[in-house]
Scaffold this motif. Structure first.
Motif, mmCIF file in Angstrom:
data_model
loop_
_atom_site.group_PDB
_atom_site.id
_atom_site.type_symbol
_atom_site.label_atom_id
_atom_site.label_comp_id
_atom_site.label_asym_id
_atom_site.label_seq_id
_atom_site.Cartn_x
_atom_site.Cartn_y
_atom_site.Cartn_z
ATOM 1 N N LEU A 1 0.729 -1.148 0.014
ATOM 2 C CA LEU A 1 -0.011 0.101 -0.083
ATOM 3 C C LEU A 1 0.802 1.379 0.025
ATOM 4 O O LEU A 1 0.619 2.136 -0.885
ATOM 5 C CB LEU A 1 -0.983 0.211 1.049
ATOM 6 N N PRO A 2 1.929 1.397 1.089
ATOM 7 C CA PRO A 2 2.765 2.786 0.864
ATOM 8 C C PRO A 2 3.456 2.718 -0.606
ATOM 9 O O PRO A 2 3.560 3.692 -1.012
ATOM 10 C CB PRO A 2 3.524 2.677 2.105
ATOM 11 N N ARG A 3 3.662 1.516 -1.107
ATOM 12 C CA ARG A 3 4.565 1.523 -2.363
ATOM 13 C C ARG A 3 3.823 1.982 -3.340
ATOM 14 O O ARG A 3 4.341 2.478 -4.505
ATOM 15 C CB ARG A 3 5.123 0.399 -2.665
ATOM 16 N N ALA A 4 2.433 1.970 -3.322
ATOM 17 C CA ALA A 4 1.473 2.205 -4.346
ATOM 18 C C ALA A 4 1.523 3.696 -4.485
ATOM 19 O O ALA A 4 0.924 4.163 -5.567
ATOM 20 C CB ALA A 4 -0.072 1.779 -4.063
ATOM 21 N N MET A 5 1.945 4.446 -3.565
ATOM 22 C CA MET A 5 1.838 6.112 -3.618
ATOM 23 C C MET A 5 2.822 6.437 -4.738
ATOM 24 O O MET A 5 2.935 7.785 -4.786
ATOM 25 C CB MET A 5 2.016 6.653 -2.196
ATOM 26 N N GLU A 6 3.627 5.811 -5.480
ATOM 27 C CA GLU A 6 4.518 6.149 -6.291
ATOM 28 C C GLU A 6 3.764 6.672 -7.723
ATOM 29 O O GLU A 6 4.273 7.326 -8.490
ATOM 30 C CB GLU A 6 5.243 5.107 -6.707
ATOM 31 N N GLY A 7 2.669 6.216 -7.743
ATOM 32 C CA GLY A 7 1.730 6.987 -8.782
ATOM 33 C C GLY A 7 1.349 8.328 -8.764
ATOM 34 O O GLY A 7 1.479 8.881 -7.644
ATOM 35 N N PRO A 8 0.451 9.069 -9.819
ATOM 36 C CA PRO A 8 0.273 10.288 -9.535
ATOM 37 C C PRO A 8 -0.725 10.571 -8.289
ATOM 38 O O PRO A 8 -1.440 9.601 -7.969
ATOM 39 C CB PRO A 8 -0.418 10.548 -10.870
ATOM 40 N N THR A 9 -0.847 11.723 -7.764
ATOM 41 C CA THR A 9 -1.424 11.975 -6.566
ATOM 42 C C THR A 9 -3.064 11.888 -6.912
ATOM 43 O O THR A 9 -3.665 10.989 -5.976
ATOM 44 C CB THR A 9 -1.566 13.447 -6.326
ATOM 45 N N SER A 10 -3.502 11.850 -8.143
ATOM 46 C CA SER A 10 -5.096 11.537 -8.394
ATOM 47 C C SER A 10 -5.222 10.047 -8.269
ATOM 48 O O SER A 10 -6.210 9.725 -7.842
ATOM 49 C CB SER A 10 -5.311 11.990 -9.444
ATOM 50 N N SER A 11 -4.309 9.100 -9.037
ATOM 51 C CA SER A 11 -4.548 7.753 -8.816
ATOM 52 C C SER A 11 -4.487 7.441 -7.457
ATOM 53 O O SER A 11 -5.011 6.519 -7.084
ATOM 54 C CB SER A 11 -3.589 7.392 -9.755
ATOM 55 N N SER A 12 -3.337 8.129 -6.582
ATOM 56 C CA SER A 12 -3.446 7.698 -5.194
ATOM 57 C C SER A 12 -4.698 7.774 -4.377
ATOM 58 O O SER A 12 -5.024 7.068 -3.529
ATOM 59 C CB SER A 12 -2.127 8.462 -4.471
ATOM 60 N N ALA A 13 -5.322 9.068 -4.754
ATOM 61 C CA ALA A 13 -6.442 9.309 -3.974
ATOM 62 C C ALA A 13 -7.738 8.437 -4.235
ATOM 63 O O ALA A 13 -8.327 7.917 -3.302
ATOM 64 C CB ALA A 13 -6.781 10.741 -4.261
ATOM 65 N N ILE A 14 -7.689 8.141 -5.728
ATOM 66 C CA ILE A 14 -8.814 7.144 -5.777
ATOM 67 C C ILE A 14 -8.824 5.854 -5.746
ATOM 68 O O ILE A 14 -9.576 5.094 -5.466
ATOM 69 C CB ILE A 14 -9.387 7.601 -7.505
ATOM 70 N N PHE A 15 -7.637 5.275 -5.810
ATOM 71 C CA PHE A 15 -7.504 3.968 -5.800
ATOM 72 C C PHE A 15 -7.015 3.384 -4.349
ATOM 73 O O PHE A 15 -7.768 2.617 -3.745
ATOM 74 C CB PHE A 15 -5.990 3.274 -6.487
ATOM 75 N N TYR A 16 -5.993 4.182 -3.655
ATOM 76 C CA TYR A 16 -5.651 3.634 -2.293
ATOM 77 C C TYR A 16 -6.103 4.295 -1.445
ATOM 78 O O TYR A 16 -5.667 3.879 0.046
ATOM 79 C CB TYR A 16 -3.926 3.503 -2.411
#
Length: 462
Positions: A252-267
């Motif tokens: 889960l913390p590694r998934a924050m590598e993506g754009p902020t918008s994808s972090s917000a909606i996905f994780y």
């Protein structure tokens, strides 16, 4: 009334698929839309889907219907193998709020991203993965059979891994996306085995046959206690992988590598709650087995405690928010295990909305912090509980080490799951080589003898 349900239901399901087709087909011919056209298409499809899902909710409230199944035909029928696949969606008190939440948050993220990724090289690529994700969420939310749910589950997994590795020119996003994908594979394998077992037990993957005829959450499962324990444990593993519960929390913390918008909606909002949604959907099974419910409660408690301790030692805002999300997901899982289904559903909706706002505001957090300090002409007071002063110093050091190493979960997963699998696959590969060499009379893999070209490796790195 049935015709109205059919029209609204098909519109709800079709809107993300239309978006995916409209954005994806021109790219196949190297003719992608302009940024403005993509943004308008996203707005249109999200609004259409949202209006249709709200229309179904209004119609259900007016008519008093609490369970509206919509079937779109039998696609596969193999009577000798006792298998048939029919496309079926269910609109009830669980699926409709989740579908509306998906459209609202996807619309918000779509509008935010049209400015956030303006003139970025991966603008089109993001929206294609975004539409894939939205289609997966709608399919999973409204699924009336285990096969449809698995299909949506897979779309969400694929799009999530693609967006974690969105900045693929750097090594870490690709590596982290691959790690998330590996954890998803473990969860998917458990889900697939559970689906096969459900087919074997009920003769079909229809939720109505497995969970009873009543509207959610009043259905009564039609299988025995031991069968419920077996199927339920497999689905709990699937939910743990998708929602990053212990011991699968490392991705889960590694998934924050993506754009902020994808972090917000996905994780922060939708993907991380999909495991909890699955547990809510199979809640009649959880009720059949006290051991299964107890397992869910313990799993949620362990996750909440782990995420609370670990999140306090993180130094960047997105990782801290990731662990804060995980704490709330753990509490939601505890609520589901205790049978508090409506509270868990309300908790999911509220938490998803709040966390989306926090993650979207994360890039400007330091600016906000300085504005507040300037307003009061001094430093903001330190926050935190006084419990820390009561804990012995040695325990504090151990907790800090535990938090910094993120519970050693990555090492445990690598040692006890990944490495045994790799050794097993290498063993099978060696056996296959021996067999193919025996059949061909010589080395059967010419690719093994190809010399690696250093310039190609360097080009791939670039």
């Amino acid at each position: 009334m049935d015709l109205l349900y059919q029209i609204l239901g098909i519109t709800t399901v079709a809107s993300p698929l239309v978006l995916l087709a409209v954005l994806g087909i021109p790219c196949l011919f190297s003719r992608p839309f302009s940024e403005q056209m993509i943004a308008r298409t996203v707005y249109f499809c999200v609004w259409i889907g949202l209006f249709a899902s709200v229309g179904i909710l209004a119609t259900m409230l007016i008519s008093g219907d609490r369970h509206v199944p919509i079937e779109l035909g039998h696609w596969i029928d193999l009577p000798e193998q006792h298998f048939h696949f029919h496309l079926k969606f269910v609109f009830d008190r669980l699926s409709v709020p989740f579908a509306i939440l998906t459209f609202v948050l996807c619309g918000t993220i779509g509008a935010f991203t049209s400015r956030y990724l303006h003139r970025e090289p991966g603008y089109v690529r993001f929206y294609i993965a975004f539409s894939l994700f939205m289609a997966g969420m709608i399919f999973a939310s409204l699924a009336g059979t285990i096969e449809v749910l698995f299909f949506g589950w897979e779309l969400v997994g694929i799009s999530s891994a693609l967006l974690i590795a969105f900045f693929h020119e750097r090594r870490n996003p690709v590596r982290n996306g691959f790690m998330a994908w590996c954890v998803y594979r473990i969860a998917d394998a458990a889900f697939l085995i559970a689906a096969v077992l459900m087919h074997h037990l009920t003769g079909a993957g229809d939720f109505e046959l497995l969970m009873g005829q009543g509207a959610w959450p009043e259905g009564v499962a039609t299988i025995t206690h031991s069968q419920a324990l077996l199927v339920g444990l497999l689905l709990v593993v699937a939910a743990a992988g998708k929602s990053a519960l212990v011991p699968f929390s490392g991705w889960l913390p590694r998934a924050m590598e993506g754009p902020t918008s994808s972090s917000a909606i996905f994780y922060g909002a939708l993907s991380v709650h999909l495991g909890a949604f699955l547990l809510l959907r199979i809640s009649p099974i959880l009720e059949l087995s006290m051991w299964l419910s107890g397992t869910v409660v313990v799993l949620g408690l362990l996750t909440a405690i782990f995420a609370t301790i670990t999140g306090r030692a993180q130094s960047d805002i997105k990782t801290s928010l990731a662990y804060a999300s995980l704490t709330q997901v753990g509490i939601i899982v505890v609520e589901i295990g205790l049978g508090l289904r409506y509270i868990a559903l309300i908790h999911i909706v509220g938490h998803a909305l709040m966390r989306t706002l926090q993650l979207l505001r994360a890039p400007s957090l330091l600016y906000d912090y300085h504005v507040l300090e300037n307003a009061i002409d001094g430093h903001l007071p330190a926050s935190g509980s006084r419990i820390g002063s009561l804990v012995p110093e040695r325990w504090k050091q151990w907790c800090y080490l535990f938090a910094m190493e993120r519970g050693f979960l990555d090492e445990l997963l690598s040692r006890f799951i990944v490495r045994p699998f790799v050794r097993c696959f290498r063993c099978f590969d060696a056996l296959e080589r021996k067999w193919t060499n025996f059949l061909s009379g010589d080395s059967s893999r010419e690719s093994d003898d190809v010399t690696t070209q250093p310039e190609i490796i360097e080009e791939l790195k670039v």
